[in-house]
Design a protein around this motif. Structure first.
Motif, mmCIF file in Angstrom:
data_model
loop_
_atom_site.group_PDB
_atom_site.id
_atom_site.type_symbol
_atom_site.label_atom_id
_atom_site.label_comp_id
_atom_site.label_asym_id
_atom_site.label_seq_id
_atom_site.Cartn_x
_atom_site.Cartn_y
_atom_site.Cartn_z
ATOM 1 N N PHE A 31 12.850 -15.914 -29.952
ATOM 2 C CA PHE A 31 13.203 -14.773 -29.122
ATOM 3 C C PHE A 31 12.492 -13.478 -29.486
ATOM 4 O O PHE A 31 12.573 -12.504 -28.759
ATOM 5 N N GLY A 32 11.836 -13.431 -30.645
ATOM 6 C CA GLY A 32 11.108 -12.235 -31.048
ATOM 7 C C GLY A 32 11.787 -11.499 -32.188
ATOM 8 O O GLY A 32 12.944 -11.747 -32.515
ATOM 9 N N PRO A 33 11.068 -10.564 -32.802
ATOM 10 C CA PRO A 33 11.629 -9.828 -33.928
ATOM 11 C C PRO A 33 12.690 -8.841 -33.470
ATOM 12 O O PRO A 33 12.695 -8.386 -32.332
ATOM 13 N N GLY A 34 13.588 -8.525 -34.366
ATOM 14 C CA GLY A 34 14.648 -7.570 -34.074
ATOM 15 C C GLY A 34 15.628 -7.528 -35.232
ATOM 16 O O GLY A 34 15.492 -8.259 -36.209
ATOM 17 N N ARG A 35 16.636 -6.686 -35.118
ATOM 18 C CA ARG A 35 17.693 -6.613 -36.132
ATOM 19 C C ARG A 35 18.773 -7.618 -35.737
ATOM 20 O O ARG A 35 19.742 -7.285 -35.061
ATOM 21 N N TRP A 36 18.586 -8.859 -36.140
ATOM 22 C CA TRP A 36 19.466 -9.952 -35.742
ATOM 23 C C TRP A 36 20.782 -9.905 -36.494
ATOM 24 O O TRP A 36 20.826 -9.629 -37.688
ATOM 25 N N ARG A 37 21.866 -10.174 -35.764
ATOM 26 C CA ARG A 37 23.202 -10.262 -36.343
ATOM 27 C C ARG A 37 23.898 -11.486 -35.777
ATOM 28 O O ARG A 37 23.695 -11.839 -34.615
ATOM 29 N N LYS A 38 24.704 -12.151 -36.584
ATOM 30 C CA LYS A 38 25.561 -13.220 -36.104
ATOM 31 C C LYS A 38 26.958 -12.636 -35.991
ATOM 32 O O LYS A 38 27.471 -12.059 -36.945
ATOM 33 N N LEU A 39 27.561 -12.774 -34.804
ATOM 34 C CA LEU A 39 28.845 -12.148 -34.518
ATOM 35 C C LEU A 39 29.861 -13.182 -34.053
ATOM 36 O O LEU A 39 29.496 -14.263 -33.597
ATOM 37 N N LYS A 40 31.155 -12.822 -34.173
ATOM 38 C CA LYS A 40 32.212 -13.663 -33.629
ATOM 39 C C LYS A 40 33.232 -12.779 -32.938
ATOM 40 O O LYS A 40 33.369 -11.591 -33.246
ATOM 41 N N GLY A 41 33.939 -13.366 -31.967
ATOM 42 C CA GLY A 41 34.966 -12.648 -31.239
ATOM 43 C C GLY A 41 35.833 -13.623 -30.466
ATOM 44 O O GLY A 41 35.565 -14.826 -30.442
ATOM 45 N N THR A 42 36.880 -13.114 -29.829
ATOM 46 C CA THR A 42 37.769 -13.957 -29.042
ATOM 47 C C THR A 42 37.704 -13.541 -27.582
ATOM 48 O O THR A 42 37.543 -12.356 -27.262
ATOM 49 N N THR A 43 37.825 -14.522 -26.693
ATOM 50 C CA THR A 43 37.755 -14.276 -25.262
ATOM 51 C C THR A 43 38.343 -15.463 -24.515
ATOM 52 O O THR A 43 38.595 -16.519 -25.107
ATOM 53 N N ASN A 44 38.540 -15.283 -23.215
ATOM 54 C CA ASN A 44 38.919 -16.397 -22.355
ATOM 55 C C ASN A 44 37.638 -17.036 -21.852
ATOM 56 O O ASN A 44 36.704 -16.333 -21.439
ATOM 57 N N VAL A 45 37.571 -18.365 -21.882
ATOM 58 C CA VAL A 45 36.404 -19.089 -21.400
ATOM 59 C C VAL A 45 36.831 -20.055 -20.302
ATOM 60 O O VAL A 45 37.908 -20.647 -20.368
ATOM 61 N N LYS A 46 35.993 -20.181 -19.279
ATOM 62 C CA LYS A 46 36.220 -21.150 -18.210
ATOM 63 C C LYS A 46 35.338 -22.349 -18.499
ATOM 64 O O LYS A 46 34.109 -22.234 -18.545
ATOM 65 N N LEU A 47 35.955 -23.494 -18.721
ATOM 66 C CA LEU A 47 35.225 -24.709 -19.074
ATOM 67 C C LEU A 47 34.650 -25.377 -17.824
ATOM 68 O O LEU A 47 35.011 -25.023 -16.700
ATOM 69 N N GLY A 48 33.785 -26.351 -18.021
ATOM 70 C CA GLY A 48 33.151 -27.068 -16.927
ATOM 71 C C GLY A 48 34.126 -27.770 -16.006
ATOM 72 O O GLY A 48 33.860 -27.954 -14.819
ATOM 73 N N ASN A 49 35.297 -28.163 -16.529
ATOM 74 C CA ASN A 49 36.292 -28.850 -15.706
ATOM 75 C C ASN A 49 37.214 -27.884 -14.968
ATOM 76 O O ASN A 49 38.151 -28.302 -14.303
ATOM 77 N N GLY A 50 37.002 -26.554 -15.113
ATOM 78 C CA GLY A 50 37.772 -25.558 -14.397
ATOM 79 C C GLY A 50 38.917 -24.939 -15.181
ATOM 80 O O GLY A 50 39.504 -23.953 -14.745
ATOM 81 N N HIS A 51 39.266 -25.500 -16.339
ATOM 82 C CA HIS A 51 40.348 -24.947 -17.147
ATOM 83 C C HIS A 51 39.903 -23.654 -17.821
ATOM 84 O O HIS A 51 38.745 -23.518 -18.224
ATOM 85 N N VAL A 52 40.832 -22.702 -17.957
ATOM 86 C CA VAL A 52 40.572 -21.452 -18.666
ATOM 87 C C VAL A 52 41.377 -21.471 -19.953
ATOM 88 O O VAL A 52 42.585 -21.699 -19.936
ATOM 89 N N ARG A 53 40.699 -21.284 -21.083
ATOM 90 C CA ARG A 53 41.347 -21.322 -22.396
ATOM 91 C C ARG A 53 40.892 -20.147 -23.235
ATOM 92 O O ARG A 53 39.812 -19.602 -23.036
ATOM 93 N N ARG A 54 41.724 -19.775 -24.203
ATOM 94 C CA ARG A 54 41.397 -18.730 -25.171
ATOM 95 C C ARG A 54 40.592 -19.387 -26.289
ATOM 96 O O ARG A 54 40.973 -20.449 -26.800
ATOM 97 N N ALA A 55 39.481 -18.767 -26.690
ATOM 98 C CA ALA A 55 38.617 -19.388 -27.688
ATOM 99 C C ALA A 55 37.971 -18.348 -28.589
ATOM 100 O O ALA A 55 37.818 -17.184 -28.217
ATOM 101 N N GLU A 56 37.597 -18.809 -29.781
ATOM 102 C CA GLU A 56 36.762 -18.016 -30.676
ATOM 103 C C GLU A 56 35.324 -18.430 -30.403
ATOM 104 O O GLU A 56 35.006 -19.618 -30.416
ATOM 105 N N VAL A 57 34.477 -17.440 -30.127
ATOM 106 C CA VAL A 57 33.071 -17.723 -29.840
ATOM 107 C C VAL A 57 32.190 -17.072 -30.893
ATOM 108 O O VAL A 57 32.525 -16.028 -31.446
ATOM 109 N N HIS A 58 31.053 -17.702 -31.184
ATOM 110 C CA HIS A 58 30.046 -17.181 -32.109
ATOM 111 C C HIS A 58 28.734 -17.056 -31.342
ATOM 112 O O HIS A 58 28.439 -17.872 -30.475
ATOM 113 N N TRP A 59 27.931 -16.038 -31.687
ATOM 114 C CA TRP A 59 26.632 -15.859 -31.058
ATOM 115 C C TRP A 59 25.741 -15.001 -31.943
ATOM 116 O O TRP A 59 26.183 -14.396 -32.903
ATOM 117 N N TYR A 60 24.440 -15.005 -31.605
ATOM 118 C CA TYR A 60 23.458 -14.152 -32.268
ATOM 119 C C TYR A 60 23.106 -13.026 -31.309
ATOM 120 O O TYR A 60 23.095 -13.216 -30.088
#
Length: 77
Positions: A31-60
């Protein structure tokens, strides 16, 4: 697993910053140079089958590049 973020991500916390990220060289190469951080948080996610659940997500994230490699770590409900 396919999912969509519903609403905003709350309780955002940094997990790792800069050289403490294991995949830093892969992120810079892909993706290129930058000040990269790994973060986590909580949110509602809509899954492929249509269900909405509360989840912990991680991302860069880097300034000017945005959120990348988002994944569900665990369900909270």
């Amino acid at each position: 697993m396919y999912f969509e973020i519903q609403g905003t991500i709350e309780d955002i916390e940094p997990i790792a910053i800069g050289s403490s990220i294991r995949d830093l060289s892969r992120l810079k190469k892909q993706f290129g140079p930058g000040r990269w951080r790994k973060l986590k948080g909580t949110t509602n996610v809509k899954l492929g089958n249509g269900h909405v659940r509360r989840a912990e997500v991680h991302w860069y994230e880097a300034h000017g590049i945005g959120k990348r490699k988002m994944k569900i770590k665990r369900f909270l409900d």
